[in-house]
Design a protein around this motif. Structure first.
Motif, PDB file in Angstrom:
ATOM      1  N   ALA A   4      25.433 -22.139  -5.786  1.00 52.90           N
ATOM      2  CA  ALA A   4      25.807 -21.101  -5.218  1.00 52.90           C
ATOM      3  C   ALA A   4      25.078 -19.915  -5.441  1.00 52.90           C
ATOM      4  N   ALA A   5      25.074 -19.573  -6.649  1.00 58.15           N
ATOM      5  CA  ALA A   5      24.324 -18.492  -7.753  1.00 58.15           C
ATOM      6  C   ALA A   5      22.656 -18.627  -7.150  1.00 58.15           C
ATOM      7  N   ALA A   6      22.543 -19.849  -7.364  1.00 57.21           N
ATOM      8  CA  ALA A   6      20.854 -20.206  -7.252  1.00 57.21           C
ATOM      9  C   ALA A   6      20.592 -19.952  -5.777  1.00 57.21           C
ATOM     10  N   SER A   7      21.228 -20.396  -4.774  1.00 56.49           N
ATOM     11  CA  SER A   7      21.017 -20.110  -3.490  1.00 56.49           C
ATOM     12  C   SER A   7      20.891 -18.613  -3.047  1.00 56.49           C
ATOM     13  N   GLY A   8      21.891 -17.808  -3.729  1.00 54.87           N
ATOM     14  CA  GLY A   8      21.720 -16.237  -3.440  1.00 54.87           C
ATOM     15  C   GLY A   8      20.521 -15.672  -3.897  1.00 54.87           C
ATOM     16  N   LEU A   9      20.105 -16.126  -5.106  1.00 56.32           N
ATOM     17  CA  LEU A   9      19.143 -15.442  -5.762  1.00 56.32           C
ATOM     18  C   LEU A   9      17.739 -15.826  -5.068  1.00 56.32           C
ATOM     19  N   ILE A  10      17.382 -17.215  -4.882  1.00 60.28           N
ATOM     20  CA  ILE A  10      16.189 -17.675  -4.305  1.00 60.28           C
ATOM     21  C   ILE A  10      16.293 -17.123  -3.000  1.00 60.28           C
ATOM     22  N   ALA A  11      17.387 -16.790  -2.244  1.00 60.25           N
ATOM     23  CA  ALA A  11      17.097 -16.187  -0.800  1.00 60.25           C
ATOM     24  C   ALA A  11      16.361 -14.660  -0.946  1.00 60.25           C
ATOM     25  N   PHE A  12      16.600 -14.028  -1.947  1.00 60.65           N
ATOM     26  CA  PHE A  12      15.960 -12.732  -1.874  1.00 60.65           C
ATOM     27  C   PHE A  12      14.549 -12.974  -2.025  1.00 60.65           C
ATOM     28  N   ALA A  13      13.977 -14.034  -2.368  1.00 60.69           N
ATOM     29  CA  ALA A  13      12.523 -14.214  -2.884  1.00 60.69           C
ATOM     30  C   ALA A  13      11.800 -14.491  -1.459  1.00 60.69           C
ATOM     31  N   TYR A  14      12.575 -14.652  -0.413  1.00 60.32           N
ATOM     32  CA  TYR A  14      12.021 -14.531   1.069  1.00 60.32           C
ATOM     33  C   TYR A  14      11.335 -12.932   1.048  1.00 60.32           C
ATOM     34  N   LEU A  15      12.140 -12.083   0.721  1.00 59.51           N
ATOM     35  CA  LEU A  15      11.722 -10.689   0.792  1.00 59.51           C
ATOM     36  C   LEU A  15      10.555 -10.335   0.208  1.00 59.51           C
ATOM     37  N   ALA A  16      10.165 -11.021  -0.750  1.00 56.19           N
ATOM     38  CA  ALA A  16       9.026 -10.859  -1.724  1.00 56.19           C
ATOM     39  C   ALA A  16       7.779 -11.679  -1.362  1.00 56.19           C
ATOM     40  N   SER A  17       8.029 -12.660  -0.264  1.00 56.84           N
ATOM     41  CA  SER A  17       6.999 -13.455   0.007  1.00 56.84           C
ATOM     42  C   SER A  17       6.349 -13.234   1.566  1.00 56.84           C
ATOM     43  N   ASP A  18       5.003 -13.573   1.711  1.00 58.99           N
ATOM     44  CA  ASP A  18       4.334 -13.320   2.946  1.00 58.99           C
ATOM     45  C   ASP A  18       3.417 -14.478   3.156  1.00 58.99           C
ATOM     46  N   GLY A  19       2.974 -14.953   4.189  1.00 55.52           N
ATOM     47  CA  GLY A  19       2.100 -16.021   4.352  1.00 55.52           C
ATOM     48  C   GLY A  19       2.814 -17.575   4.243  1.00 55.52           C
TER      49      GLY A  19
END
Length: 393
Positions: A86-101
């Motif tokens: 659950a913690a990993a899910s939350g942290l990885i979700a924020f990686a969407y904001l730093a990604s493009d393409g």
């Protein structure tokens, strides 16, 4: 469960903690699920690339879920594994904001899918075990709260998107998954088990050797798989028939509301009186009725009458499966059973039938719902054999 127990006893036990766990988890799902494709499109992905990213995530969930379930059972650490992913899910979700393409988004999508794959099954395993152990609350009460939280999360997301854009759903779902991790720490530890399952695939073989468990997997796959055509093409059919978006929203909301009502009120009552096998047959039989009507009419009054059967074709089936697992699955394999049910009994069936639904609807139009009715009719046959299992009274 002792239904005469006062609410004070319910609220003083672990019930509030499990409501927080399931509520935060399903609110996170409701926040992101309907709008993730739009977010990916806003970040530069084409329709084809969005499809690839979502399909890759689905395949990863199917593969990763049983692994998490096995680890939870192998090390008697369901709560610990759930909190970690659950913690990993939350942290990885924020990686969407730093990604493009495409490629960065694909990587994040696959990683996030791996993290969330076993969240719901492991939460169910903990909730079901506590409900059986404590006897102060019903599993359906907690799962119904999760369904209500999903709806609330979806509604709130619409407001957030209008106010702050699509990126807001990533922030909110990330925070909610982190809240799920915190909530996991609030639920009580289960008593330590003396026995551990066998290594490798021994646990899976042991589960599949249980005839009632195998039959329930088949029944669930048939009934849940039959929902794929409805999920993908019911709205298209209704719009083609001239039904307006406001009416469609009400019809869809009616189905979701029935799900909550069956989880919390009607389902536990029916299970106590009918037993698992008969309740499963009822769910399958109402599936035959539901899809037969969907195949023959778009009359709004008739649709409004039939939409509440969703509470039975989904929620009652799920409650019956949980009821069965609590009685036939060894506690040391509870997490593995939940992940097999969630990822193979439901996930693979839904993915396969979703792909087939497009072909069926293209070839037969509304007549494709007769195929879904046939699946539920077949499920009635398999469910009837559950009466012969000595496990059931």
């Amino acid at each position: 469960m002792d239904t005469t127990r006062p609410w004070g006893g319910v609220l003083s036990g672990s019930f509030p903690a499990f409501v927080l766990l399931q509520g935060s988890l399903y609110a996170a799902y409701g926040t992101v699920s309907p709008f993730l494709p739009s977010f990916l499109g806003e970040r530069g992905l084409t329709s084809g690339e969005i499809g690839i990213a979502l399909a890759a995530g689905t395949m990863m969930r199917i593969a990763a879920g049983p692994v998490a379930g096995y680890l939870a059972d192998r090390y008697d650490a369901t709560r610990g594994v759930l909190g970690l992913i659950a913690a990993a899910s939350g942290l990885i979700a924020f990686a969407y904001l730093a990604s493009d393409g495409f490629w960065p988004m694909l990587v994040v999508s696959v990683l996030h899918a791996a993290a969330i794959a076993a969240l719901a099954p492991l939460a169910d395993a903990l909730t079901l075990a506590a409900a059986e152990r404590e006897g102060t609350f019903s599993y359906g009460w907690v799962r119904g709260a999760g369904s209500a939280a999903f709806v609330l999360g979806t509604l709130v997301s619409g407001v957030l998107i209008a106010w702050a854009g699509l990126a807001s759903i990533i922030v909110s779902c990330g925070l909610l998954f982190l809240l799920t991790a915190v909530a996991t720490g609030c639920v009580p530890r289960a008593p330590a088990r003396e026995a551990l399952p066998s290594l490798g695939f021994g646990g899976i073989r042991e589960l599949l050797a249980l005839a009632p468990f195998r039959r329930m997997l088949v029944v669930a796959a048939l009934i849940i798989g039959s929902h794929a055509l409805n999920d993908g093409f019911a709205v298209i059919r209704w719009r083609e028939a001239g039904i307006g978006p406001g009416t469609i929203s009400l019809l869809w909301s009616e189905a979701v509301a029935s799900e909550v009502i069956v989880f919390v009120l009607i389902g536990p009552w029916l299970l106590a009186r009918l037993g698992t096998a008969s309740a499963t047959m009822l769910a399958a039989g109402l599936g035959v009725l539901r899809w037969s009507i969907m195949a023959t009419t778009t009359s709004v009054p008739i649709l409004a009458t039939i939409q509440p059967t969703h509470g039975f074709t989904f929620a009652l089936l799920h409650l019956a499966a949980m009821h069965l697992f609590a009685r036939v699955v060894p506690e040391r394999l509870a997490a593995s059973a939940q992940t097999l049910y969630g990822n193979f009994g439901l996930g693979v069936a839904s993915a396969a039938m979703t792909a087939m639904s497009g072909l069926l609807y293209g070839a037969f139009g509304a007549g494709a719902f007769w195929f879904m009715a046939a699946l539920c009719a077949l499920a009635v046959v398999f469910a009837a054999h559950l009466h012969r299992a000595k496990t059931f009274a």
